[in-house]
Design a protein around this motif. Sequence first.
Motif, PDB file in Angstrom:
ATOM      1  N   ASP A 101       0.818  -1.218   0.000  1.00  0.00           N
ATOM      2  CA  ASP A 101       0.000   0.000   0.000  1.00  0.00           C
ATOM      3  C   ASP A 101       0.847   1.262   0.000  1.00  0.00           C
ATOM      4  OD1 ASP A 101       0.981   0.141   2.577  1.00  0.00           O
ATOM      5  OD2 ASP A 101      -0.970   0.025   3.572  1.00  0.00           O
ATOM      6  N   GLY A 102       2.180   1.096  -0.056  1.00  0.00           N
ATOM      7  CA  GLY A 102       3.088   2.233  -0.104  1.00  0.00           C
ATOM      8  C   GLY A 102       3.564   2.724   1.244  1.00  0.00           C
ATOM      9  N   SER A 103       3.054   2.165   2.325  1.00  0.00           N
ATOM     10  CA  SER A 103       3.499   2.603   3.647  1.00  0.00           C
ATOM     11  C   SER A 103       4.859   2.003   3.982  1.00  0.00           C
ATOM     12  CB  SER A 103       2.475   2.207   4.719  1.00  0.00           C
ATOM     13  OG  SER A 103       2.314   0.801   4.772  1.00  0.00           O
ATOM     14  N   LEU A 104       5.598   2.709   4.825  1.00  0.00           N
ATOM     15  CA  LEU A 104       6.936   2.286   5.221  1.00  0.00           C
ATOM     16  C   LEU A 104       6.852   1.203   6.289  1.00  0.00           C
ATOM     17  CD1 LEU A 104      10.033   2.762   4.985  1.00  0.00           C
ATOM     18  CD2 LEU A 104       9.794   4.467   6.805  1.00  0.00           C
ATOM     19  N   ALA A 105       7.439   0.036   6.001  1.00  0.00           N
ATOM     20  CA  ALA A 105       7.394  -1.088   6.937  1.00  0.00           C
ATOM     21  C   ALA A 105       8.623  -1.142   7.833  1.00  0.00           C
ATOM     22  CB  ALA A 105       7.263  -2.403   6.176  1.00  0.00           C
ATOM     23  N   ALA A 106       9.787  -0.747   7.302  1.00  0.00           N
ATOM     24  CA  ALA A 106      11.015  -0.892   8.093  1.00  0.00           C
ATOM     25  C   ALA A 106      12.115   0.010   7.551  1.00  0.00           C
ATOM     26  CB  ALA A 106      11.493  -2.344   8.081  1.00  0.00           C
ATOM     27  N   THR A 107      13.013   0.384   8.457  1.00  0.00           N
ATOM     28  CA  THR A 107      14.213   1.159   8.131  1.00  0.00           C
ATOM     29  C   THR A 107      15.402   0.458   8.781  1.00  0.00           C
ATOM     30  OG1 THR A 107      12.964   3.231   8.121  1.00  0.00           O
ATOM     31  CG2 THR A 107      15.354   3.390   8.351  1.00  0.00           C
ATOM     32  N   TYR A 108      16.476   0.281   8.003  1.00  0.00           N
ATOM     33  CA  TYR A 108      17.704  -0.313   8.563  1.00  0.00           C
ATOM     34  C   TYR A 108      18.901   0.504   8.092  1.00  0.00           C
ATOM     35  CZ  TYR A 108      21.856  -3.200   8.991  1.00  0.00           C
ATOM     36  OH  TYR A 108      23.134  -3.629   9.282  1.00  0.00           O
ATOM     37  N   ARG A 109      19.789   0.822   9.029  1.00  0.00           N
ATOM     38  CA  ARG A 109      21.013   1.557   8.711  1.00  0.00           C
ATOM     39  C   ARG A 109      22.207   0.615   8.826  1.00  0.00           C
ATOM     40  NH1 ARG A 109      17.622   4.919  11.790  1.00  0.00           N
ATOM     41  NH2 ARG A 109      16.897   6.709  10.541  1.00  0.00           N
TER      42      ARG A 109
END
Length: 264
Positions: A101-109
């Motif tokens: 749906d285009g929503s952000l599920a995860a962020t990893y650095r």
Amino acid sequence: MRVAVCQLNSREDRAHNLSVARSLLERAAAGGAELAVLPEYVDFLGRAADAPKPEPVDGEFAEFFAAAARELGIWVHAGSFHETGPDDTRTFNTTLVFRPDGSLAATYRKIHLYDVEIAGRVSYQESRTVAPGEQTVVTEIGGVPTGLSICYDLRFPELYRRLAVAGARILVVPAAFMLHTGRDHWEVLLRARAIENQCYVLAAGQIGDHEPGRTCFGRSMIIDPWGTVLAQAPDAEGITVADLDLGRLETIREELPSLANRRL
């Protein structure tokens, strides 16, 4: 679950790189993939002085891939990009994962930074311009716990063990692995991470030349929890697709319970 790894030759032209990435995502969606994975620094590979201005996690880069995920109706692992860092001299090397749906599920650095000196062959100090991340990340993609990593992280097995212990069934490795190390180490390391953690491994790599005088190895691949290479990209831009049998993963873990038997 059907998955696709996308292989690019990203260079200095960011608009072109993003256009190619979008076309590969479209091919993945048309082929029935539920998840498509892009490589490290999908939007730009080139001289640091020419790099795009770093962005926050809700900047133009995120908007581009959020729209792609929403319009194509698939999970998009957007490789990595230059995220705004902790100070004026350093960025983060950051992965974003988007739901259908285009929503952000995860962020990893990216945690491990590529600081290497090989006389006469390569001199690269990633830590001069990139700050390390500090958190391991497992996120659910299509209901399947998935561990995130980036490129040089691949050489640190303790990271992947932490991801597996946290529940990961899939490990994702977007990369820009160099030719001189990739031809000897890339497949060996990927298969080792799959075998020792009894996980599927999805590795999307950059391929070909980019400034300043470097060459990426490519050979993007999908590996099962037994260490078998299910699919491997040829030496060109394109997508590589495979179906993940999650029942087979559980059977492997039951019949050879190395994760359950660990003592350290």
